[in-house]
Design a protein around this motif. Structure first.
Motif, mmCIF file in Angstrom:
data_model
loop_
_atom_site.group_PDB
_atom_site.id
_atom_site.type_symbol
_atom_site.label_atom_id
_atom_site.label_comp_id
_atom_site.label_asym_id
_atom_site.label_seq_id
_atom_site.Cartn_x
_atom_site.Cartn_y
_atom_site.Cartn_z
ATOM 1 N N ALA A 2 55.188 40.620 40.527
ATOM 2 C CA ALA A 2 54.249 41.737 40.569
ATOM 3 C C ALA A 2 53.118 41.537 39.575
ATOM 4 O O ALA A 2 51.962 41.854 39.862
ATOM 5 C CB ALA A 2 54.977 43.048 40.286
ATOM 6 N N ILE A 3 53.433 40.974 38.414
ATOM 7 C CA ILE A 3 52.404 40.724 37.408
ATOM 8 C C ILE A 3 51.462 39.620 37.878
ATOM 9 O O ILE A 3 50.246 39.702 37.679
ATOM 10 C CB ILE A 3 53.048 40.386 36.046
ATOM 11 N N ALA A 4 51.997 38.604 38.539
ATOM 12 C CA ALA A 4 51.153 37.526 39.061
ATOM 13 C C ALA A 4 50.177 38.065 40.114
ATOM 14 O O ALA A 4 48.998 37.696 40.126
ATOM 15 C CB ALA A 4 52.025 36.424 39.662
ATOM 16 N N VAL A 5 50.659 38.954 40.974
ATOM 17 C CA VAL A 5 49.783 39.558 41.981
ATOM 18 C C VAL A 5 48.717 40.405 41.293
ATOM 19 O O VAL A 5 47.541 40.385 41.682
ATOM 20 C CB VAL A 5 50.599 40.399 42.985
ATOM 21 N N LEU A 6 49.098 41.145 40.254
ATOM 22 C CA LEU A 6 48.153 41.975 39.525
ATOM 23 C C LEU A 6 47.041 41.135 38.898
ATOM 24 O O LEU A 6 45.853 41.459 39.019
ATOM 25 C CB LEU A 6 48.894 42.772 38.448
ATOM 26 N N VAL A 7 47.417 40.044 38.264
ATOM 27 C CA VAL A 7 46.417 39.159 37.651
ATOM 28 C C VAL A 7 45.542 38.523 38.722
ATOM 29 O O VAL A 7 44.312 38.452 38.570
ATOM 30 C CB VAL A 7 47.126 38.086 36.784
ATOM 31 N N LEU A 8 46.148 38.071 39.806
ATOM 32 C CA LEU A 8 45.382 37.455 40.888
ATOM 33 C C LEU A 8 44.421 38.458 41.533
ATOM 34 O O LEU A 8 43.279 38.130 41.846
ATOM 35 C CB LEU A 8 46.339 36.884 41.939
ATOM 36 N N TRP A 9 44.877 39.687 41.686
ATOM 37 C CA TRP A 9 44.033 40.741 42.255
ATOM 38 C C TRP A 9 42.819 40.983 41.345
ATOM 39 O O TRP A 9 41.691 41.112 41.811
ATOM 40 C CB TRP A 9 44.852 42.018 42.400
ATOM 41 N N ALA A 10 43.051 41.029 40.041
ATOM 42 C CA ALA A 10 41.957 41.246 39.086
ATOM 43 C C ALA A 10 40.979 40.073 39.100
ATOM 44 O O ALA A 10 39.758 40.265 39.048
ATOM 45 C CB ALA A 10 42.518 41.462 37.694
ATOM 46 N N LEU A 11 41.479 38.853 39.195
ATOM 47 C CA LEU A 11 40.600 37.678 39.262
ATOM 48 C C LEU A 11 39.786 37.673 40.556
ATOM 49 O O LEU A 11 38.601 37.313 40.555
ATOM 50 C CB LEU A 11 41.416 36.394 39.133
ATOM 51 N N THR A 12 40.397 38.071 41.647
ATOM 52 C CA THR A 12 39.681 38.158 42.917
ATOM 53 C C THR A 12 38.580 39.209 42.839
ATOM 54 O O THR A 12 37.467 39.004 43.334
ATOM 55 C CB THR A 12 40.664 38.506 44.057
ATOM 56 N N ALA A 13 38.872 40.320 42.185
ATOM 57 C CA ALA A 13 37.864 41.367 42.013
ATOM 58 C C ALA A 13 36.702 40.872 41.156
ATOM 59 O O ALA A 13 35.532 41.159 41.450
ATOM 60 C CB ALA A 13 38.494 42.606 41.390
ATOM 61 N N SER A 14 36.991 40.106 40.125
ATOM 62 C CA SER A 14 35.900 39.590 39.283
ATOM 63 C C SER A 14 35.052 38.584 40.052
ATOM 64 O O SER A 14 33.823 38.555 39.905
ATOM 65 C CB SER A 14 36.455 38.974 37.995
ATOM 66 N N ALA A 15 35.679 37.775 40.896
ATOM 67 C CA ALA A 15 34.901 36.861 41.744
ATOM 68 C C ALA A 15 34.058 37.644 42.735
ATOM 69 O O ALA A 15 32.915 37.273 43.041
ATOM 70 C CB ALA A 15 35.833 35.894 42.478
ATOM 71 N N GLY A 16 34.595 38.746 43.237
ATOM 72 C CA GLY A 16 33.833 39.593 44.151
ATOM 73 C C GLY A 16 32.633 40.233 43.470
ATOM 74 O O GLY A 16 31.548 40.325 44.054
ATOM 75 N N LEU A 17 32.804 40.673 42.234
ATOM 76 C CA LEU A 17 31.678 41.231 41.483
ATOM 77 C C LEU A 17 30.608 40.179 41.243
ATOM 78 O O LEU A 17 29.409 40.444 41.388
ATOM 79 C CB LEU A 17 32.159 41.809 40.150
#
Length: 193
Positions: A2-17
């Motif tokens: 769950a933590i890995a998904v959370l970190v990956l989700w945040a990194l994907t959001a930063s790439a999207g920004l």
């Protein structure tokens, strides 16, 4: 996981920004708003009565060296109501003029809001799942990830002709989103309680 998904989700959001800020979407909107401003023209300019037009055509026909001129297309004489509207319209702001011309809630505007909004709300639900391990929160976050992915694809397809997207950032954001989606699905499937 769950933590890995959370970190990956945040990194994907930063790439999207990063993709959002470098794609030129804001500059495209500003440029189209500036070019779509109407040029004010007096309502009576160019308005010729039908009788004047017929008189002019007869004069041309009777001239000694006149060339046969076909009558122009139907001349539209504005009504008093249209003249009053045109006089009031000269005070309209560019935003008001643009909003009258554009359709309300076009697909591009809807997905422009939906994609990041669902991503942020989904990330919040995933954070909740990571903290309390409630299976319902994981499925809600996964559902929001699915909506986010669909909205993101629709947004990309509606803007790909108007903007220069960085292929590298598209690959990073899309790949990160796909991996986040798969890992969130696997985590939600194996979640207990």
């Amino acid at each position: 996981m769950a933590i890995a998904v959370l970190v990956l989700w945040a990194l994907t959001a930063s790439a999207g920004l990063r993709l959002l800020f470098t794609s030129g979407l804001g500059r495209t909107k500003q440029a189209s708003a500036q070019t779509s401003q109407p040029v004010p023209v007096p309502a009576t300019a160019g308005a010729v009565s039908h009788a004047e037009h017929v008189e002019h055509a007869e004069h041309v026909e009777h001239a000694e060296h006149a060339v046969h001129v076909e009558p122009a297309e139907q001349i539209v004489v504005p009504s008093k109501r249209q003249i009053r509207r045109a006089e009031r319209a000269r005070f309209d702001t560019p935003e008001l003029v643009r909003s009258r011309k554009e359709s309300v809630g076009s697909l591009r505007e809807v997905v422009e809001f939906t994609h990041p909004a669902c991503a942020i709300v989904g990330l919040a639900f995933w954070m909740g799942y990571t903290l309390v391990h409630n299976r319902g929160l994981a499925w809600i976050a996964f559902g929001l990830a699915a909506v986010t992915a669909c909205a993101g694809l629709a947004w990309f397809l509606s803007n790909r002709k108007n903007n220069l997207f960085s292929a590298r950032l598209i690959a990073i954001h899309g790949g990160g989103a796909a991996l986040t989606f798969v890992l969130a699905a696997l985590t939600a499937l194996t979640a207990r309680g």
